[in-house]
Enzyme design. Structure first.
Site, PDB file in Angstrom:
ATOM      1  N   HIS A   2       1.393  -1.178   0.156  1.00 59.93           N
ATOM      2  CA  HIS A   2      -0.281  -0.155   0.086  1.00 59.93           C
ATOM      3  C   HIS A   2       1.138   0.998  -0.140  1.00 59.93           C
ATOM      4  CE1 HIS A   2      -3.896  -2.751   0.570  1.00 59.93           C
ATOM      5  NE2 HIS A   2      -2.913  -3.493   0.808  1.00 59.93           N
ATOM      6  N   HIS A  11      -1.941   3.902  -4.551  1.00 59.78           N
ATOM      7  CA  HIS A  11      -1.935   2.192  -4.489  1.00 59.78           C
ATOM      8  C   HIS A  11      -3.708   1.529  -4.850  1.00 59.78           C
ATOM      9  CE1 HIS A  11      -2.694   3.242  -0.660  1.00 59.78           C
ATOM     10  NE2 HIS A  11      -2.662   2.831  -0.191  1.00 59.78           N
ATOM     11  N   ASP A  68      -6.805  -0.719  -2.797  1.00 58.47           N
ATOM     12  CA  ASP A  68      -7.212  -1.400  -1.912  1.00 58.47           C
ATOM     13  C   ASP A  68      -7.938  -2.763  -2.444  1.00 58.47           C
ATOM     14  OD1 ASP A  68      -5.380  -0.047  -0.323  1.00 58.47           O
ATOM     15  OD2 ASP A  68      -7.843   0.781   1.349  1.00 58.47           O
ATOM     16  N   HIS A 114      -7.714  -7.065   1.421  1.00 55.36           N
ATOM     17  CA  HIS A 114      -7.238  -5.464   2.766  1.00 55.36           C
ATOM     18  C   HIS A 114      -7.877  -6.082   3.766  1.00 55.36           C
ATOM     19  CE1 HIS A 114      -4.543  -2.606   3.522  1.00 55.36           C
ATOM     20  NE2 HIS A 114      -5.753  -1.389   3.443  1.00 55.36           N
ATOM     21  N   HIS A 147     -13.416   1.625   5.166  1.00 57.81           N
ATOM     22  CA  HIS A 147     -12.679   0.667   4.652  1.00 57.81           C
ATOM     23  C   HIS A 147     -13.889  -0.603   4.514  1.00 57.81           C
ATOM     24  CE1 HIS A 147      -8.936   2.347   4.666  1.00 57.81           C
ATOM     25  NE2 HIS A 147      -8.799   1.634   3.733  1.00 57.81           N
ATOM     26  N   GLU A 188      -5.776   4.530  -3.311  1.00 61.77           N
ATOM     27  CA  GLU A 188      -5.569   5.794  -2.645  1.00 61.77           C
ATOM     28  C   GLU A 188      -4.123   6.375  -2.579  1.00 61.77           C
ATOM     29  OE1 GLU A 188      -7.486   4.441   1.862  1.00 61.77           O
ATOM     30  OE2 GLU A 188      -5.963   3.026   1.007  1.00 61.77           O
TER      31      GLU A 188
END
Length: 207
Positions: free
Chosen positions: A45, A49, A51, A55, A158, A170
């Site tokens: 990360h 990157h 997710d 994750h 998340h 992100e």
């Protein structure tokens, strides 16, 4: 062809989220003679990157299972500069998001890349905003710092997004990128059975 690079450069000076591995770039040295090689050490990360659901969710999809069609295609950049703290659903509802499947949030976070070290005062999403994006049918949401969840919060945002198979992008840098419609091209490293991956993300204006 006009392309806007919205990725941050990977270097040892780039901040990492607290607890994540720092970026290390080392010349491979004599073992690589006479060719120049670099040994890379970084977390999944690091920098810009994605997710993947894995994750946070043990049985969630990993990076290699995410369809490329989710990562490439029309997207909308919205300008939320001037907001402080968490972005609530009420701040998203007035925006023209009907039919949008890929959404990038430009905030004051993009200016934080100019500051050394990790900054805890970044802007993230509130839980009700994450729920709203899921209701809209958003497939990918991106933000311009290392986490879409405000510092010190639980994993609610998340969990909501990844549980609905929304890809989280992100570590963007949207400084100088006007709000509007673009084509997003986001290609993560093809890592097998991994929870996230650095990627190169670029925008192509549609107009």
């Amino acid at each position: 062809m006009s392309l806007i690079d919205i990725s941050v450069p990977l270097s040892e000076d780039l901040p990492a989220f607290p607890g994540d591995p720092a970026i290390r770039l080392e010349r491979a040295g004599v073992a690589a003679n006479p060719f120049h090689l670099t040994r890379l050490s970084l977390g999944s990360h690091a920098g810009t990157h994605i997710d993947a659901p894995a994750h946070l969710l043990g049985e969630g999809a990993t990076v290699d299972a995410i369809p490329l069609e989710w990562l490439i295609g029309p997207c909308r950049v919205v300008d939320l500069r001037g907001r402080k703290g968490a972005i609530a659903a009420g701040e998203l509802k007035p925006l023209p998001l009907a039919g949008v499947r890929r959404l990038l949030l430009r905030t004051d976070n993009s200016e934080l890349w100019l500051r050394p070290g990790f900054c805890e005062d970044y802007v993230g999403l509130a839980p009700d905003a994450a729920n709203y994006l899921v209701e809209l049918g958003i497939r990918l949401v991106g933000i311009d710092y290392l986490s879409i969840e405000p510092a010190g919060e639980t994993s609610t945002v998340h969990r909501t997004l990844l549980g609905a198979e929304v890809v989280i992008l992100e570590g963007l840098n949207l400084a100088g990128t006007p709000a509007g419609d673009y084509e997003l091209l986001c290609l993560p490293l093809k890592l097998i059975r991994v929870d996230g991956a650095p990627c190169r993300a670029v925008l192509r204006p549609l107009a």
